[in-house]
Every structure is written in C-alpha cells, then in structure tokens.
Design an enzyme around this catalytic site. Sequence first.
Site: not given
Length: 889
Positions: A195, A300-302
């Site tokens: 990020y 990922d990251d959901i």
Amino acid sequence: MTPRSPRITALTAAAALLGGGLLAAGPSAHAADGAPAGASAKAQDTPAITPTPRSVNNRTDRVTITPTVTLVAGGTADGPALDVVEAALREAGARHVVRAERPAPGRLTVYAGDPAALAAQKLEGPSALPAEGYVLGIGAGRIVLAGKDTTGTYYAAQTLRQVLPHRARPGGKVAGLAVRDWPGTALRGVIEGFYGTPWSHEARLDQLDYYGEHKMNIYVYSPKDDDYLRAKWREPYPAGQLAQIEDLTDRAAQRHVEFTYALSPGLSVCYSSEDDVKALVDKFQTMWDIGVRTFAVPLDDISYTDWNCDADQEKWGTGGGAAGAAQAHLLNRVNQEFIATHAGAQPLQMVPTEYYNVSSSAYKTALSEQLDPHVLVEWTGVGVVAPTMTVAQADAAREVFGHPILTWDNYPVNDYATDRLLLGPFNGREKGLPGRLAGITANPMIQPFASKLSLYTVADYAWNDAAYDPRESWGKGLKEYAGGDARTEKALRAFADVNYSSALNTDKAPELSAEFARYWKSGDAGRLTSVLTSLGAAPARLRADLPDRGFIEDSGPWLDATASWATAARTALGMVEAARAGKGAQAWELRQKLPAQIERAASFTYTGLDGREVPVLVGDGQLDGFVEAATAEYDRLLGVSGRPTASTSLGTYQNNTAARMLDGDDSTYFWSDGAPAAGDQLTVDLGESRSIGDITLVMAKPGSTDDYLHAGVLEYSDDGQSWQKLADFSEKPEVTATPPAGTEARYVRARATAGQTSWVVVREFQVTTTDGAVTGNPPAATGSTLRAAADGDPATVYRAARATEDGESLQVDLVAARTVGSVTVLRPAASGAAADIQLREADGTWHTVGALRGAYTRVDTEGRTADAVRLAWRAGSAAPQVAEVVVGK
C-alpha cells in the site's frame, strides 16, 4: 516484442510438489572435477558470484582476452544472453566481438548455449540439472556457457559477467573456473504488492534489470494503489498506462523474468455473475495481447462475511466455507475459460483471504477441495509479516490449502512502518524451505531503489539456501551496490546498519550498538568518536559516490537524519568526556546544544501518498538511546537525579513509545500493541529516591476511549523489588492519588490486576516530587515553574516573568541541615541576571560563598553546614533563568 523463453513453469513445480518430489533436490550428476553436487571449493582467487553458486571449482589453466573474440551461439543461447556475454567481453578489454558459427584461429572463442563445447574442458553438461541450471567453464583455451535451457544459459552469462575482469585493453588473463549451478526453487522474485505510492515506470524497468542480473525470474505487478487493479478492475486501462505495462512485459522477457499481472476484484466482484467472469477474462485478454503470460487473482484484504451481491448468498449461503466455495468457483471459471484456452499461459496464481496462518478452517477446506489443483496459492507464513518461516510451516500450509505454495513474503515491505527503511538481510527462513515451495516472492518497500539491498539477499537465499548466511550475503550485497569502492561501501554499511532492524532482524543497528556497548565498558572515546564521525560523513559520501542515484532520492530524509543523529551523538559523547575530565563549563555548554540537535535529527520527513508528512526514524533505540544514556551519565556525574524515565512490560504500537508518558504533552501518548494481562505494568523511574507527592495517570484518548487499564493498582518502591500499594483503581481512565506525607520512592508504577481485551493508551503519568522546595521571586513565566530550578533535571528551566527587584531571591531548601561541599548553578547561555550565592547556616544567617558567573558557576563551599541555598538577585538584573541549582556533598 521479445519472444518468451522456455522456462521451468510453476505448473512443473506444482506437479513435483503434488507428486511428493522436491524440485530443488540436487541432481544426481557430479560437479566439475569430480566434486559432489552442492560442494563448493573456495580459494582466495575465486571471484565473487551472486547468487552463491552450488559448485565453484578453480582450474589450473586460464584464458586470455584477445583483441577480437569469437562468440558462437548454440541452441540454448538467445539474444539477451548473447548481449550480456558481448557486453561482459567488451568490459574485459575485447575491442571486437564477432558472432560466428565456428571459432577462428588466434582468437578466444566463447561458446554460448553449446553443451558439446564442454568436452574440451572435461566438464559434464547440464542435462542432469533442473530447469534454469547451467554449467560455466573457463579454460582449455575457451569459455563455455551451457544452460539446461535458454534461461540457464542467460544465467551462465550473468555469472560470466561477474567473473570477467574490467580492463580498458585486451590481454587480460582470466583464471580457469568451473561452475555448476541450479536454483533452489522454481519461482524467485518480487511482488509489488504494498500500500502507498506505487513505483514509477522507470523504477520498475530498473528493477527488472536488477532481477535478471540476480537470477530472479518473476515479478508480480500488484500495487494496491493502482485503481485499475482493484476499485476499477472492470475498466480498461487508459492507453498510456497500458503502453507502460507492455514496456514492462517486454523488458521482463528480455531479462528472463515472468511479468505477472495480478487483478484484485474482491472489493466488488459478484462471484456468481457471468458478467463479472467475462469482465475478468476480458481484462486478462487485454494483458495477453500485449505479451503477459502469467496471471494472478489476489483475494486478500477483503471481507468474506459480506457478499457484494445477493445472488452469491443465495447460491452459497454464508460463512467461511461459502466464501471459499465462491472464490474457487470464480477461479476455476477463469482457469477453464482463459488459462486453459491460451497455449503458453503459466499456471494461475491466487491469494486467499486467509493468507497468513496454517490453521484449518471451513474457508481453507473449501479452497482445498474445490479449487483446481494446478492453481498456486500465495501465503505469507504464520503472520502477515512472519518473523520466521520453517519447513514444517510450509508443509502445514501445503497440507491445509491442498495446493502448491508460493510465498508472498512481506519483507522488506514497509507500508506498515512507513517511517523506516528496512535495509537488513532476509532472515529467519529455514534452510530447506525453498525446496518445499513452488517459489518465493518478496514484497518490497515503497522505495524501489533502497529495496535492492534486501532483495539481493532474497535472491541469494532463494537460489541457494544451503549456502546462505544472512550477514555474509548482506555484506556482499553492500559491496556490489557500492560499485566496488571501499569508502563508499563503508559509508553504505554504516547507513544500512542504522536502518537494519525489522520484524525479521530484531537487532537495532547491530554494529553501532556494539560500539556503544564497547565504549561504556572500555571508555575508549577515541574509537567511538571515529565511528560517529564516519557515520556522520556517510550521507555525504553516498550522495557523492553511490552509483545508483535512485537510492539517494529514495533515502534522502533518512540520510539527513543519520547525519544529524551522528552529530547529536558526538555532542553527547563530548559532554560525557568533558564531565569526566572535570571540565564542567565545557560539558554544560555541550549539554545545552543537545536539545536543538535532537530536535533537528527528529525533524526530517517525506510526503506520503495521501500528502501527509511522515517523520523518519534511523537507529532508533540506539542513537537516541546513546544520547539518553550519555545525558543520564552527565546527570550522575553532576550529582542530580535527571529526567524521569518510563518503561513498560507491554509492546509498543508504531512510534508511540513509553517516553511519551512523561513529555508533558497531553496530545502525545504511549500506546501498547496488545491487550495487557494481569501483572503487566507501566513504571516511572525518578532516577534516585525522592520525596513524592501527587500522582496522576491519564489514559485513553479520543477515538480509543476504551484503551486504558480497566483494573489496576498504583504502587511505589525504593529499590524496584519491594512494592507498597498506594491505591486501587477500576474502570477509571484518569487516576489520581496522594501518598502519605514524607513518602520516599524511586519507582512508581501502575500494575494491571486483571487481563482485558482492549489495548492501553497513556497520555501522561505524572509523579510530583516534594523534596527541596523552591521559593522566591521573580515569579515564573507562563509555562515555567520555580521548581524547575532545582528539580534534579537540568533540561527544565525556571524562567522568570520579569526582571529582578531589590531584595528578591530564589531559595532552595535542603530539607535538613547537612554538609555542603559545593554549589553549582547551571543557566542557559543567554541568561545574564546577576546574583550572590548564599548558604543559610545553623543560626539562620546567610553567608555569601560566591557569585554567578556566566552559564556555569561552581563554588567550593569548604564543607559548610547549611539547610538552604539561595541566589540573592541584584536589583535591575535581567529576568533570570536557572536550569539547575546543584548542592554537592
């Protein structure tokens, strides 16, 4: 566009793993000169090769670089490999490199991609090696590069580039050498998956060059802040961005790197939607048309508990198992309708929503049972940033996911620690691990050029984990990156050392910290002065001479901070040495320089993706810790308790350190990185036993109103071992208590008496001291106190609100009459108020023993007995300022 070279595919890796075989297992063939495979014969004249080869043997013969060199290409030599060979020969002094089908008399001949040419050197060919393995032979009047495949020959060319000399003219002698080498795992490379500010196009092209040079063969394009990968995944790329991806794909192919396009639809995808399946396949087709052959679908990251469409819940229901089934359905459709219909496509990769552990779950079971067995599953280890990764964990991941495992190793990524550069080596990965994996991809830093130091060690480990030593590899990487210049290498090592620590490398600035420890033990100030001088000069040296200018741009604020912290540390060292030598005025002068130097060292920032200024850290806990330790030593030598310090048994979240509990600023705070258990504590150390008064503990903060010790006790101690209870507290974020009059303690702590689920924030932990009362005039200015003139901390200053008037004085009580050997008065350098120094003797009379002179005044009082000291101001003097009145014994 450059045609794709044959390579070992992830599918081959998957098949080997699924069949129980280990792809990285050494071939049965023997190494050069009869040494067993994996052996390495090292001699002083063996050139450095990276990644570390499996087998290197010196030969007794040698070859000479002739003015014209003939380059003969065989079946496994492609254009990129031949280009590397030709460039290396020219760097070695050859004036002409002629590509021909056969050797020419009187010239050195280099055979690239022709295993038969090894016979003259009596070397075995690469046929028994795994994919991408190679043999390099130098001797018998020739140089031979023979790869198992085109990538293997390309890697042989990269090795040749490293072993040939750099000369301006022909005639150089090249020592005979036999290298037999192969990779430890099929896929080795980098995933741009962080990020924050994505890398520039130029930086990505540069990275692909670096990967090829270091025998890494995969780059996964997955920046979290590319909207067309996530939020706008259904939308086509603008023409300019698509052209850049095509550039990257071409450059990757030239460097024998697979460009992997990773599309992340999980924020909005409807798994059961035919339109979304088509949108995903269409996006991949666009990438295929510009040359991409490897694809990934990170999920990922959901959230997998909230569906993006009602149809998914109707089809699969709810819960982790339903989410796993839905994701398997989508990926299988993509596999069937795109990967299987495109000859040359590499196996599909995916990142599961549960990517960070090996525990069994309904979600993982659904993936294991329903996802096509050829899909590679990416996994970060046990933890998002796994401090260690073992063979047993990899085997457990393979078992629980039921698919070949490609690691997404979150090192040296720093998107969770944006104030740091992580320049230490790849560490904590067990030997043997690469052979249990389909491959290793490392997630790098936001700073692409600075990432190379760590990525060098990732490449070294992934290629030959059996020979890998983190510190040795780190040193070799520094040497290479410095371009072979010893002074630049020294500067780079010093800078990397103060940016070394991470979840994988827990030692902070290990080399500098060892020097600090040596100084405190030996007192060798000369040596430490030299070390700090070199550290302070390192940023300028790197800015002047480091070949990779991108590193300078990446590291600018950290370079500035390093130079400033080195200055502060040298000042602190000089302060201690002056105090030890009895040079009180010089020591105090240096002490007064420190606050501004520390403030400057902590002031450097860079602008993040959101426009926020991010302060940077270098050598934290060591450079600032040395300054604090030196200040404490100065205070000890001066004879005062010094500034109180804070400690805790709890971990620290980000940069919210325990010291913030005592900074007098309610807007800053200590913040733990987890919930306390019974027995965890927050402690204030006053430096010596003091008479204590009111105690105030202010916890929680806006936005984290539940983050405080919900059940605890305030305690005090003189020795840190025996504790007395002062007060219990429960469900109160703000706690106050007053000990009985005359209570003395060095330590005050708040101790948790029960566990809880919320973390802990402490904005302030104030312990008032009551010994040595200070009274008098002029009154203190706003923000200052009379008490600051004799509170045991020279860093606090009594600043008067106005000039002195006739008869005014500042009085420091000594609690009881005692022998006074000396009085020392410390003042800010700009303070000019005049006063007599007086002692109050047993009969109540005041006796003048000296007068203030400058910023540092020390008066020998010849052992007089007194119960108070005062500064009798002279009328009309400027507004006085006093940092500390020190009464010596």
